[in-house]
Design a protein around this motif. Structure first.
Motif, mmCIF file in Angstrom:
data_model
loop_
_atom_site.group_PDB
_atom_site.id
_atom_site.type_symbol
_atom_site.label_atom_id
_atom_site.label_comp_id
_atom_site.label_asym_id
_atom_site.label_seq_id
_atom_site.Cartn_x
_atom_site.Cartn_y
_atom_site.Cartn_z
ATOM 1 N N THR A 185 -38.887 8.590 6.441
ATOM 2 C CA THR A 185 -39.557 8.942 5.346
ATOM 3 C C THR A 185 -39.275 10.768 5.118
ATOM 4 O OG1 THR A 185 -41.821 8.894 5.372
ATOM 5 C CG2 THR A 185 -41.607 10.306 3.992
ATOM 6 N N SER A 196 -36.513 11.787 2.368
ATOM 7 C CA SER A 196 -37.690 13.197 1.484
ATOM 8 C C SER A 196 -35.555 13.909 1.258
ATOM 9 C CB SER A 196 -38.053 14.028 2.432
ATOM 10 O OG SER A 196 -38.125 15.603 1.289
ATOM 11 N N TRP A 202 -46.418 11.227 7.892
ATOM 12 C CA TRP A 202 -46.871 12.184 6.861
ATOM 13 C C TRP A 202 -45.982 13.048 7.852
ATOM 14 C CZ3 TRP A 202 -45.107 11.354 2.022
ATOM 15 C CH2 TRP A 202 -45.093 12.938 1.459
ATOM 16 N N ALA A 225 -42.226 13.710 8.827
ATOM 17 C CA ALA A 225 -41.122 13.796 8.019
ATOM 18 C C ALA A 225 -41.230 15.575 7.295
ATOM 19 C CB ALA A 225 -42.374 12.735 6.926
ATOM 20 N N PRO A 235 -41.165 16.713 0.985
ATOM 21 C CA PRO A 235 -41.650 15.392 0.523
ATOM 22 C C PRO A 235 -42.148 15.802 -0.684
ATOM 23 C CG PRO A 235 -42.078 15.172 2.750
ATOM 24 C CD PRO A 235 -42.177 16.791 1.949
ATOM 25 N N VAL A 294 -41.682 10.791 -2.841
ATOM 26 C CA VAL A 294 -41.298 10.127 -1.426
ATOM 27 C C VAL A 294 -42.810 9.508 -1.173
ATOM 28 C CG1 VAL A 294 -41.440 11.270 1.196
ATOM 29 C CG2 VAL A 294 -39.876 12.530 -1.114
ATOM 30 N N THR A 323 -43.695 6.389 1.006
ATOM 31 C CA THR A 323 -44.559 6.299 2.674
ATOM 32 C C THR A 323 -45.369 5.327 1.892
ATOM 33 O OG1 THR A 323 -43.540 8.542 2.493
ATOM 34 C CG2 THR A 323 -45.664 7.812 4.173
#
Length: 828
Positions: free
Chosen positions: A37, A41, A366, A369, A388, A392, A396
């Motif tokens: 991710t 991103s 997440w 990320a 993100p 994005v 994910t």
């Protein structure tokens, strides 16, 4: 719905009963999903994301091909067009609903001052419809209009980041005065938070309307230069973004505008020359971060390849963990089958447990990320927002959904084959695994090791590339040099005054304690820029093709070769006697002599870079080849001229050779510079070594990340192999006990377990070599000083993979040798 909720609650209880398994699975997934991710991103921001404006998909950037020979170009590659081209195209309302123009005041930074303290900022001149045409609203105050452009008002709009950094988001800044290169501008607005600009290389701090003042020419052009914003049709310097009218395609727009463009392109020239390719222009989508698409596209795609492999390794590890865990739940599944549960019911339960694992791993990924993408943005020097976004998030969620399906289906076959009568066996809780299941587990580990080998090879190539770049021969002594930029006061409007300013400044800098010697250079070595033109030697173009006759040149000060440490091979260096009124002289490098003079003696030949009838410079020296733009550039013909003999000189770079740490001189340098005016400040001060290291910052970033992901893959592979062998040893406890009871020695048991690991390792290396070769070839453009098939990198990649296998298998093998036969014989 009630049954789904029941499955979820039961899944939570099952996972809570196995906290170690749950923690390992969630952490593994978080690392795999988070890495993917974060990289996606940054890739989305750099390559894919449209500008944060309304209907951004209708925006296009204008580019040119085949620039007319009698024109000059300043700017970034093929983005700069002439001002008459802008005027001709902006009236084509049936093609463009809006056409905006923009150009920076400098290639790098511009000095601005609020109050008494000058500082660096990115300043851009724009057309009056810049904000309205792009669809960017103001956060505070107002933005520009057509009147601001036509009247060239001295107003300024601040970028949100600059407003935050310099004014702490103070709303009362509207109406205040901001000095830009000593010229007063009134702050009238702050741009929307999401908008950071469209210029290459980073965020814009301040926007002003197009100006006609001599001291505010585009690209840092000097006030005394004859080129101007208006009235210089053969000067290409203005960048443009158009918004296509509704219902007009790019192909239709190009067809309608091409004749208009070609007519405007030849303004200020004598027309097309025989054999000259006709000028053309084309569009690209206004997406991504300008200036980083070309430099980061290949590294980001390579990193995306690596993190996808990491994700596959992570998911296969979790799948094997699930299969191993479910093998000891066979009595539970057998009992549920005996009570009437079908395969669909069991699958739904397994899927619920997988969804819970993936949800936890996805949430952790997440969070990782969000932090990782910002860290990547800082390391890559991206000033735009790379956090993100919705795209994005969708990426994910797709990863998580695919992983949940895999984890739901992976153990289903083993569960579906559990016979109902197994529930009646007291030993059913131990379960067993079929030969096909064992072979599948070994195959998965072998594939993991193949991917690990590929990742370790990519990391090795990247690290060796950075080492080669750091140790590359620059052709001069970069250590001990401090470099910074200076822009003369805007009140100096002729060459004599500017030269005198630099002479006075250099006199003051040379007497600073710790300064060994000092000189000046127009374009900073290692910064990526260069002056490029066609060379004429003794009045003749040295090669038949124009591209083969190009020379890079730089304007430098006295003792330039001596201060920089560039060996002088023939002739002399520049001296203070090479002045505005003396004979014009030049120094060339080895490649110039070899390519244009067939290796003959260069001194005495005449060189012109302004056409065959332009100023003639007598070559007085030959210097050794040295790097100009960046470390990884091929050798190119270079010419040096005394800056006093180059007309319309403006901003210069100061090079100080020091006795000690160059950075320690900076406070004294700042004090000297500020004595020459309130709007003067050293621009982008750094060591010359750091400047050249910045030229391969992307390669260094890629090497760090490739190494990290390679090590992460090695850890995950080691974990998977360890788990597989440990499980096998546990299942074979009785067998090993019988072997030892019958006389098997510990070394034989150790070899029995290690042999299985060795077989998997060999299979992994054989599978991984083709994958590694393909991955290495994809990195060809990023490598320096080595080939994709570098034997040393392959050796260490194979060695690393074997060490991972050895470390992962040693502990289960040693544990097998310590099994007590008496206890093992009672083990089921």
């Amino acid at each position: 719905m009630q049954m789904v909720w029941q499955d979820v609650r039961y899944g939570l209880r099952v996972l809570a009963k196995n906290p170690g398994f749950t923690a390992i699975a969630v952490l593994t997934l978080a690392l795999g999903i988070g890495a993917n991710t974060a990289i996606f991103s940054v890739m989305n921001a750099v390559l894919l994301r449209f500008l944060p404006v309304a209907n951004a998909e209708r925006l296009v950037c204008l580019h040119f091909r085949n620039q007319p020979l009698e024109t000059s170009q300043t700017g970034h590659g093929n983005l700069s067009l002439s001002e008459p081209t802008f005027e001709a195209m902006r009236t084509q309302r049936e093609v463009f609903s809006d056409l905006v123009a923009f150009v920076p005041l400098s290639f790098n930074q511009t000095i601005v001052r609020y109050g008494g303290i000058p500082e660096e900022a990115a300043v851009e001149m724009v057309s009056g419809n810049f904000f309205s045409g792009l669809g960017v609203p103001s956060l505070r105050g107002r933005v520009f209009n057509a009147g601001d452009e036509s009247q060239h008002t001295q107003t300024a709009v601040l970028g949100y980041n600059f407003w935050t950094r310099r004014f702490a988001r103070n709303p009362s800044v509207l109406g205040e005065t901001l000095y830009i290169k000593g010229v007063a501008f009134t702050i009238v607005g702050v741009a929307a938070r999401e908008f950071s600009g469209v210029e290459e290389g980073g965020a814009t701090d301040v926007w002003i309307p197009l100006q006609t003042m001599a001291e505010l020419k585009p690209w840092g052009v000097s006030p005394q230069d004859k080129s101007a914003l208006y009235g210089s049709p053969n000067w290409w310097f203005l960048m443009m973004i158009g918004r296509l009218a509704s219902g007009v395609s790019e192909a239709q727009a190009l067809a309608r505008l091409q004749p208009i463009y070609q007519q405007a392109a030849y303004l200020g020239t004598s027309g097309a020359r025989p054999g000259e390719e006709p000028p053309q222009f084309y569009f690209t989508a206004a997406r991504g971060i300008a200036g980083f698409r070309d430099s980061l596209e290949t590294p980001l795609r390579a990193l995306m390849f690596t993190v996808v492999l990491v994700l596959i390794i992570a998911c296969s590890n979790v799948a094997m963990l699930l299969i191993a865990r479910n093998s000891v739940r066979q009595r539970e599944f057998s009992l549920r089958t005996a009570l009437g549960a079908g395969h669909g019911r069991l699958f739904r339960q397994l899927l619920a447990e997988s969804l819970l694992l993936v949800a936890a791993g996805g949430l952790g990924g997440w969070m990782l990320a969000v932090w990782g993408s910002q860290a990547l943005g800082r390391w890559a020097g991206l000033q735009a927002n790379v956090a993100p976004d919705g795209a994005v998030l969708l990426f994910t969620l797709m990863i998580c959904f695919a992983a949940a399906l895999v984890f739901g289906f992976a153990p289903l076959r083993g569960v579906a084959n559990v016979p109902p009568w197994l529930a009646l066996r007291a030993a059913g809780t131990q379960g067993n695994q079929t030969r096909s299941g064992l072979r599948a587990g070994r195959a998965v580990v072998a594939l993991q090791m193949a991917m690990c080998l590929a990742l370790l090879l990519l990391a090795g190539l990247a690290v060796r590339t950075v080492l080669n770049l750091k140790n590359a021969n620059l052709g001069f002594r970069a250590d001990g040099l401090l470099v910074f930029g200076i822009t003369p006061p805007p009140s100096l409007t002729n060459d004599t005054a500017v030269i005198r300013f630099y002479e006075r400044l250099m006199d003051q800098l040379r007497i600073l304690p710790g300064v060994e010697s000092a000189t000046t250079v127009q374009l900073r070595p290692g910064a990526g820029g260069s002056n490029n033109t066609v060379a004429f030697v003794d009045g003749v173009q040295p090669q038949e093709k124009i591209l083969d006759s190009l020379v890079r040149w730089n304007a430098v000060g006295a003792d330039y070769l001596h201060v920089m440490g560039i060996p002088l091979l023939l002739g002399r260096d520049f001296t203070n006697a090479d002045s505005l009124t003396s004979g014009k002289v030049a120094i060339v490098n080895q490649t110039f002599v070899e390519r244009f003079l067939n290796g003959r003696g260069a001194p005495g030949h005449r060189l012109s870079v302004d056409g065959p009838a332009g100023d003639q410079y007598t070559i007085v020296g030959v210097a050794q080849n040295s790097k100009y733009r960046r470390v990884h550039e091929p050798e190119f013909p270079i010419a040096y001229f005394p800056y006093q003999q180059v007309p319309d000189i403006a901003g210069m770079q100061i090079e100080l050779r020091t006795h000690g740490n160059p950075a320690a001189l900076l406070p004294a340098v700042e004090h000297v510079v500020r004595e020459f005016g309130p709007d003067l400040e050293p621009l982008q001060p750094m060591t010359q070594q750091a400047q050249f290291e910045a030229s391969f910052s992307q390669e260094r970033l890629f090497a760090r990340l490739a190494t990290f992901f390679g090590l992460l893959a090695a850890i995950l592979v080691a974990t998977g192999l360890y788990g597989t062998l440990a499980y096998r040893v546990t299942r074979r406890t009785s067998e090993i006990g019988v072997r030892m009871a019958l006389g098997a020695r510990r070394k034989q048991v150790l070899w029995m377990v290690m042999r299985e690991s060795l077989g998997v390792s060999i299979a992994g290396v054989l599978l991984g070599l083709p994958l590694a070769i393909v991955g290495a070839r994809l990195l060809r453009s990023l490598l320096f000083g080595l080939a994709p098939g570098d034997p040393l990198a392959f050796f260490f990649a194979v060695l690393g993979t074997c060490l991972v296998a050895l470390a992962a298998s040693l502990f289960p093998a040693r544990r097998a040798t310590k099994i007590d036969p008496l206890i093992a014989l009672r083990y089921e």
